[in-house]
Design a protein around this motif. Structure first.
Motif, short mmCIF file in Angstrom:
data_model
loop_
_atom_site.label_atom_id
_atom_site.label_comp_id
_atom_site.label_asym_id
_atom_site.label_seq_id
_atom_site.Cartn_x
_atom_site.Cartn_y
_atom_site.Cartn_z
N ILE A 79 -14.96 49.01 -3.38
CA ILE A 79 -13.74 48.20 -3.45
C ILE A 79 -13.09 48.14 -2.07
CG2 ILE A 79 -11.39 48.13 -4.38
CD1 ILE A 79 -12.53 49.24 -7.03
N THR A 80 -12.96 49.29 -1.43
CA THR A 80 -12.35 49.32 -0.09
C THR A 80 -13.15 48.45 0.87
OG1 THR A 80 -11.52 51.53 -0.53
CG2 THR A 80 -11.55 50.84 1.77
N ALA A 81 -14.49 48.56 0.80
CA ALA A 81 -15.34 47.80 1.72
C ALA A 81 -15.23 46.30 1.46
CB ALA A 81 -16.79 48.27 1.60
N LEU A 82 -15.25 45.90 0.20
CA LEU A 82 -15.18 44.46 -0.10
C LEU A 82 -13.84 43.90 0.38
CD1 LEU A 82 -16.48 41.95 -1.43
CD2 LEU A 82 -15.21 42.55 -3.49
N CYS A 83 -12.76 44.61 0.10
CA CYS A 83 -11.44 44.12 0.53
C CYS A 83 -11.35 44.09 2.05
CB CYS A 83 -10.33 44.98 -0.09
SG CYS A 83 -10.23 44.80 -1.89
N CYS A 132 -27.26 42.15 9.59
CA CYS A 132 -26.94 43.20 8.59
C CYS A 132 -27.36 42.73 7.19
CB CYS A 132 -25.46 43.53 8.63
SG CYS A 132 -24.98 44.48 10.09
N ALA A 133 -28.67 42.68 6.97
CA ALA A 133 -29.20 42.13 5.71
C ALA A 133 -28.80 42.97 4.51
CB ALA A 133 -30.73 42.02 5.79
N ASN A 134 -28.76 44.29 4.68
CA ASN A 134 -28.41 45.16 3.54
C ASN A 134 -26.95 44.95 3.14
OD1 ASN A 134 -30.99 46.49 3.71
ND2 ASN A 134 -30.17 47.47 5.56
N LEU A 135 -26.10 44.86 4.13
CA LEU A 135 -24.67 44.66 3.86
C LEU A 135 -24.45 43.28 3.21
CD1 LEU A 135 -21.84 45.92 4.11
CD2 LEU A 135 -21.68 44.94 6.42
N LYS A 136 -25.21 42.29 3.66
CA LYS A 136 -25.08 40.95 3.07
C LYS A 136 -25.56 40.95 1.62
CE LYS A 136 -24.98 38.06 7.12
NZ LYS A 136 -25.40 36.81 7.70
N ARG A 137 -26.66 41.65 1.35
CA ARG A 137 -27.16 41.75 -0.02
C ARG A 137 -26.11 42.41 -0.91
NH1 ARG A 137 -27.51 46.63 -2.14
NH2 ARG A 137 -28.80 47.42 -0.43
N TRP A 138 -25.55 43.53 -0.42
CA TRP A 138 -24.50 44.24 -1.15
C TRP A 138 -23.29 43.33 -1.37
CZ3 TRP A 138 -19.66 44.90 0.87
CH2 TRP A 138 -18.77 45.73 0.14
N TYR A 139 -22.89 42.59 -0.32
CA TYR A 139 -21.72 41.71 -0.43
C TYR A 139 -21.93 40.65 -1.52
CZ TYR A 139 -17.90 38.60 0.60
OH TYR A 139 -16.77 37.81 0.46
N GLY A 140 -23.14 40.06 -1.52
CA GLY A 140 -23.44 39.06 -2.54
C GLY A 140 -23.34 39.63 -3.94
N ARG A 200 -18.68 40.30 -8.84
CA ARG A 200 -18.15 41.05 -9.98
C ARG A 200 -16.83 40.40 -10.42
NH1 ARG A 200 -20.56 46.36 -10.06
NH2 ARG A 200 -18.89 47.25 -11.32
N PRO A 201 -16.56 40.33 -11.71
CA PRO A 201 -15.29 39.73 -12.15
C PRO A 201 -14.06 40.35 -11.48
CG PRO A 201 -16.76 40.06 -14.03
CD PRO A 201 -17.43 40.70 -12.84
N SER A 202 -14.12 41.64 -11.20
CA SER A 202 -12.94 42.30 -10.60
C SER A 202 -12.63 41.77 -9.21
CB SER A 202 -13.16 43.82 -10.52
OG SER A 202 -14.23 44.12 -9.62
N ALA A 203 -13.63 41.18 -8.55
CA ALA A 203 -13.40 40.67 -7.18
C ALA A 203 -12.40 39.53 -7.17
CB ALA A 203 -14.72 40.23 -6.55
N ALA A 204 -12.20 38.89 -8.32
CA ALA A 204 -11.23 37.80 -8.41
C ALA A 204 -9.80 38.32 -8.60
CB ALA A 204 -11.60 36.86 -9.55
N ALA A 205 -9.67 39.63 -8.73
CA ALA A 205 -8.34 40.21 -9.02
C ALA A 205 -7.38 39.98 -7.85
CB ALA A 205 -8.46 41.70 -9.29
#
Ligand SMILES: N[C@@H](CCC(=O)N[C@@H](CS)C(=O)NCC(=O)O)C(=O)O
Length: 205
Positions: A167-171, A187-195, A200-205
């Motif tokens: 959550i901290t990283a996405l924000c 940063c392919a791994n970080l991009k995969r994780w970001y996608g 996640r529905p919570s990301a729209a919060a």
């Protein structure tokens, strides 16, 4: 129970995402504090949080709790499922380690970039140092590269499960994008994780 926040900003979003993951956001009242207009520095809000920052949680007995992670800790203990801060001693330590690493190496440097290398909060900015802002922006990108390395071997930042560190990283990364700091192309791994986490529905919060 009430949370004082300014919903356009990154720290309050961390709490809203946390509550959404737990499925309890609709049990809480939210009151907007007009940070761009300086309401958080007026006496009325300083009585709730003398440090003049959002989010701040008010419990039903009138107790105030500030600091994003402290607020999340309160809800983790009151509503343990799903666990977002680890269950065993080892998991809790790992989640705390990563949550702090993300905060120190990406979230806080992006905030420093915002306050020093952009207009930030405008007339509310009492001191700006462009050199420090630019240095912090570079640190934020270096922090993203560290996360990319961690995500080479893990689905999520603190291991195999989604936690507050994600959550901290996405924000932080969405905040970075607003000030034109992007995830580096390699940063392919970080991009995969970001996608993954940003859908996640919570990301729209
Ligand atoms: N350490 C605090 C930081 C909170 C914070 O800086 N919040 C920002 C909004 S994202 C704020 O209120 N800024 C007001 C200001 O810079 O004057 C936490 O984790 O909750």
């Amino acid at each position: 129970m009430k949370i004082y926040e300014f919903n356009a900003f990154a720290s309050p979003r961390r709490v809203r995402m946390f509550l959404a993951e737990k499925g309890i956001a609709d049990r809480i009242d939210f009151e907007q504090v007009n940070v761009p207009e300086g309401e958080h520095r007026e006496d009325g809000f300083l009585a709730k949080n003398p440090y003049g920052a959002v989010p701040t949680l008010e419990l039903d007995d009138g107790t105030f709790i500030s600091e994003t992670v402290a607020i999340c800790r309160y809800f983790e203990e009151r509503h343990p499922a799903p666990r977002l801060m680890g269950e065993t001693s080892e998991e809790r330590a790992a989640v705390e380690m990563w949550q702090r690493r993300v905060e120190n190496s990406v979230f806080d440097p992006v905030a420093a970039f915002f306050h020093h290398a952009t207009p930030g909060l405008g007339s509310l900015e009492t001191y700006q140092n462009l050199e420090w802002g630019d240095h912090s922006g570079n640190n934020a990108v270096a922090g993203m590269r560290k996360l990319d390395a961690q995500l080479a071997g893990h689905a999520y930042i603190a291991g195999d499960g989604f936690t507050i560190a994600d959550i901290t990283a996405l924000c932080a990364i969405d905040f970075a994008a607003l000030v034109d700091i992007a995830i580096p192309d390699d940063c392919a791994n970080l991009k995969r994780w970001y996608g993954d986490v940003s859908t996640r529905p919570s990301a729209a919060a």
